[in-house]
Design an enzyme around this catalytic site. Structure first.
Site, PDB file in Angstrom:
ATOM      1  CE  LYS A   1      -3.839  -2.586   0.481  1.00  0.00           C
ATOM      2  NZ  LYS A   1      -3.609  -3.638   1.421  1.00  0.00           N
ATOM      3  NE  ARG A   2       6.311   0.637   1.350  1.00  0.00           N
ATOM      4  CZ  ARG A   2       6.077  -0.255   2.327  1.00  0.00           C
ATOM      5  NH1 ARG A   2       4.872  -0.456   2.784  1.00  0.00           N
ATOM      6  NH2 ARG A   2       7.085  -0.933   2.857  1.00  0.00           N
TER       7      ARG A   2
END
Lengths: 271, 271
Positions: free
Chosen positions: B99-100
């Site tokens: 989930k960067r």
């Protein structure tokens, strides 16, 4: 660290500066790289920057991407850098710029990583997946979630200005997050390049600290940010990364970093 | 890996299953923990799960938080787990569930970390900061950004249903992302617990693969997801994490994991 202690540090040092540690190996001065491995150079560069700037700032914000890019050695360099600041600069507020944001059981693991395994005071969080992404970070006393509300990059308007209940998304995010938190465990990222908006944002969020990126390399004015965004208890951390880190590529890089740091985000504003 | 190769793997194995690797030490069976350090247990648990499930799935999705929580040893365990899958399970699609989501120069560093230092095929990305967050990931041939559009958690509606130009935010995100990408480098996270919405979402996004979390422990139905969300080239990766990993806490945990995996996300649907 409490927000009152942070305000005391701001008054004592006369600055709201947060130095962002984004150590790009290709931009680290040759004199630091010479004879060192990549991870050794990251650590040494961090140490020299910290030694030079610590009297002139109240916070450091390592950007985890710049360490993760170098794999396990990079993570070791992050660990050593955080340890160095803890050991040598008591009272500095340490922010993990990680933009983590995931469902509850995953967020709990990120909180454990950043608040226990690493001893950060705060972590930046991306709110897209909802309030649940933030709750586990709020359970730690004296630690903060710093939720991205309005960012400073060119494509920030792609989604952050969508509307819900007649309000722009960044405001919806802040109001929802304020419902589940206090100024003692919640801060917000508010982009400095939207300084005109800072006053408006202060009107519905008077008490929380804002972490303001975008001054320096991204073009925002630190004086304008402080004039529009500060509150009775300081209420601001003004971040500068590249303008400080890469102020000079020569042997004098640390001195140059100190000089830029000393001239950035002074508080209170002088006429 | 291309999306055609992924579709071939789906047809060959008769499944759309992606196994999420979220190894919570406290839930790893006692027989694996015994006599091993935490990181050794993470690696051994991963190996045993992978050995048991690889014939029954087409993708693995290590959740980075569950490794980062254990510090440098945890990251080493991640590295060994990824290496084990690469060496022993050719053709598996490897997703970094991270989930960067950050500005361009930071996203470039995350891409380097996840696509070069670690050899992942794809990474999940949180879109709050705009299209800029995704661009660096699209530059890698045969790799994918998987952008969170509609997540499956209870607080997903906090922000994902805000409106822009008359459309819900998750749709705005998908349409903006489709403008800058192709189905060959972009997938979307679409939560299974909103299976009723899958058909609607397919109507404006017919070609991209969707990564669908939320079946199993989170309560979504894999059959409903496949009925509503698949397309002419498969188009789905159906994720299950906890239901597979913790199917049994006894000595038979690997066998139990294989059994759950074998019964999940079968494709094509049998009557």
């Amino acid at each position: 660290m409490t927000e009152d202690q942070l305000y005391s540090a701001i008054l004592e040092k006369g600055t709201m500066l947060c130095v962002g540690l984004d150590p790009d190996y290709s931009r680290i001065p040759e004199c630091v790289r010479r004879g060192r491995s990549v991870s050794e150079a990251l650590v040494e560069f961090g140490r020299r920057i910290v030694d030079a700037t610590s009297p002139r700032c109240v916070a450091y914000k390592p950007n985890l991407a710049f360490y993760e890019a170098y794999g396990l050695d990079g993570m070791k360099a992050l660990d050593l850098t955080v340890g160095y600041i803890r050991d040598n600069c008591p009272g500095q507020f340490l922010i993990a710029d990680a933009k983590r944001g995931d469902i509850g059981n995953t967020a709990r693991m990120y909180a454990r990583s950043l608040f226990e395994t690493f001893d950060f005071d705060a972590v930046t969080v991306s709110p897209y997946m909802g309030t649940e992404t933030v709750l586990p970070f709020l359970d730690y006393k004296g630690k903060f979630a710093i939720v991205v509300a309005l960012s400073s990059n060119p494509s920030s308007a792609d989604f952050q200005t969508a509307v819900k209940d007649g309000k722009p998304l960044y405001r919806v995010v802040m109001e929802k997050m304020m419902e589940i938190s206090t100024p003692g465990n919640m801060m917000f990222v508010v982009g400095a390049t939207k300084a005109a908006k800072l006053k408006e944002i202060r009107s519905f969020c008077p008490d929380n600290f804002f972490l303001v990126p975008g001054v320096g390399a991204q073009g925002g004015s630190d004086r304008e940010v402080i004039a529009n965004g500060s509150n009775a208890k300081g209420g601001l951390l003004v971040n500068s990364s590249r303008a400080v880190l890469y102020a000079s590529s020569g042997e004098d890089f640390a001195q140059a970093a100190a000089s830029v740091a000393g001239a950035t985000a002074r508080y209170p504003l002088l006429p």
